[in-house]
Write a protein that holds these residues in place. Structure first.
Motif, PDB file in Angstrom:
ATOM      1  N   LYS A   8       0.816  -1.220   0.000  1.00  0.00           N
ATOM      2  CA  LYS A   8       0.000   0.000   0.000  1.00  0.00           C
ATOM      3  C   LYS A   8       0.846   1.264   0.000  1.00  0.00           C
ATOM      4  O   LYS A   8       0.506   2.252  -0.620  1.00  0.00           O
ATOM      5  N   LYS A   9       1.942   1.231   0.738  1.00  0.00           N
ATOM      6  CA  LYS A   9       2.767   2.428   0.891  1.00  0.00           C
ATOM      7  C   LYS A   9       3.815   2.588  -0.211  1.00  0.00           C
ATOM      8  O   LYS A   9       4.541   3.578  -0.232  1.00  0.00           O
ATOM      9  N   CYS A  10       3.894   1.647  -1.128  1.00  0.00           N
ATOM     10  CA  CYS A  10       4.860   1.708  -2.225  1.00  0.00           C
ATOM     11  C   CYS A  10       4.406   2.778  -3.231  1.00  0.00           C
ATOM     12  O   CYS A  10       3.287   2.725  -3.741  1.00  0.00           O
ATOM     13  N   THR A  11       5.277   3.740  -3.503  1.00  0.00           N
ATOM     14  CA  THR A  11       4.885   4.830  -4.406  1.00  0.00           C
ATOM     15  C   THR A  11       4.630   4.332  -5.831  1.00  0.00           C
ATOM     16  O   THR A  11       3.756   4.865  -6.509  1.00  0.00           O
ATOM     17  N   THR A  12       5.364   3.321  -6.266  1.00  0.00           N
ATOM     18  CA  THR A  12       5.126   2.783  -7.607  1.00  0.00           C
ATOM     19  C   THR A  12       3.759   2.107  -7.674  1.00  0.00           C
ATOM     20  O   THR A  12       3.041   2.260  -8.661  1.00  0.00           O
ATOM     21  N   CYS A  13       3.377   1.401  -6.629  1.00  0.00           N
ATOM     22  CA  CYS A  13       2.043   0.787  -6.584  1.00  0.00           C
ATOM     23  C   CYS A  13       0.965   1.868  -6.582  1.00  0.00           C
ATOM     24  O   CYS A  13      -0.050   1.742  -7.266  1.00  0.00           O
ATOM     25  N   GLN A  14       1.206   2.934  -5.827  1.00  0.00           N
ATOM     26  CA  GLN A  14       0.242   4.034  -5.779  1.00  0.00           C
ATOM     27  C   GLN A  14       0.088   4.684  -7.156  1.00  0.00           C
ATOM     28  O   GLN A  14      -1.027   4.996  -7.582  1.00  0.00           O
ATOM     29  N   LYS A  15       1.202   4.868  -7.875  1.00  0.00           N
ATOM     30  CA  LYS A  15       1.149   5.427  -9.231  1.00  0.00           C
ATOM     31  C   LYS A  15       0.365   4.500 -10.159  1.00  0.00           C
ATOM     32  O   LYS A  15      -0.432   4.954 -10.978  1.00  0.00           O
ATOM     33  N   ASP A  31      -2.258  -6.236  -0.746  1.00  0.00           N
ATOM     34  CA  ASP A  31      -1.011  -5.896  -0.073  1.00  0.00           C
ATOM     35  C   ASP A  31      -0.378  -7.207   0.380  1.00  0.00           C
ATOM     36  O   ASP A  31      -0.966  -7.941   1.182  1.00  0.00           O
ATOM     37  N   ARG A  92       7.585  -4.624  -7.480  1.00  0.00           N
ATOM     38  CA  ARG A  92       6.240  -4.076  -7.375  1.00  0.00           C
ATOM     39  C   ARG A  92       5.964  -3.034  -8.444  1.00  0.00           C
ATOM     40  O   ARG A  92       6.885  -2.319  -8.824  1.00  0.00           O
TER      41      ARG A  92
END
Length: 115
Positions: A8-15, A31, A92
């Motif tokens: 959840k906190k991975c910026t690439t996943c968020q993008k 997650d 990820r």
């Protein structure tokens, strides 16, 4: 529906999630720290990617923090076991696509594959 695995906190996943939301593409996010992954699932991903070397992030903090004895002379089976035990080793986001293929990361190539 796409199945995305990451943190959840991975910026690439968020993008990646932001991109999919913008494109109105349906996906299910898991997650890997909260939703345990199975050995069979990780082995399937590794095979679909062409081997554990493409699935495991050997430049990340988790890899560097592992004892040398766990990371030396890895075989496919050992790498799969290590990834199940330390899911943050998996690149990820890992995405299972509708056609059964698997991709890791969120490069322009992956975006093109998604559409």
């Amino acid at each position: 529906m796409l199945k995305m695995f990451g943190l959840k906190k991975c910026t690439t996943c968020q993008k990646a999630m932001g991109y999919l939301d913008q494109k109105k593409k349906a996906y299910n996010f898991s997650d890997v720290r909260e939703d345990p992954i199975s050995k069979d699932q990780v082995a399937k991903w590794s095979k679909a990617l062409g081997g554990w070397e493409k699935m495991i992030n050997r430049a990340g903090y988790t890899w560097r923090g592992l004892p040398k004895g766990e990371t030396e002379n890895l075989t496919e089976a050992k790498a799969v076991t290590l990834a199940v035990k330390n899911p943050s080793l998996i690149r990820r986001p890992l995405i299972e696509h509708r056609d059964g293929s698997v991709t890791v990361g969120f490069s322009d190539k992956v975006k093109g594959f998604i559409g």
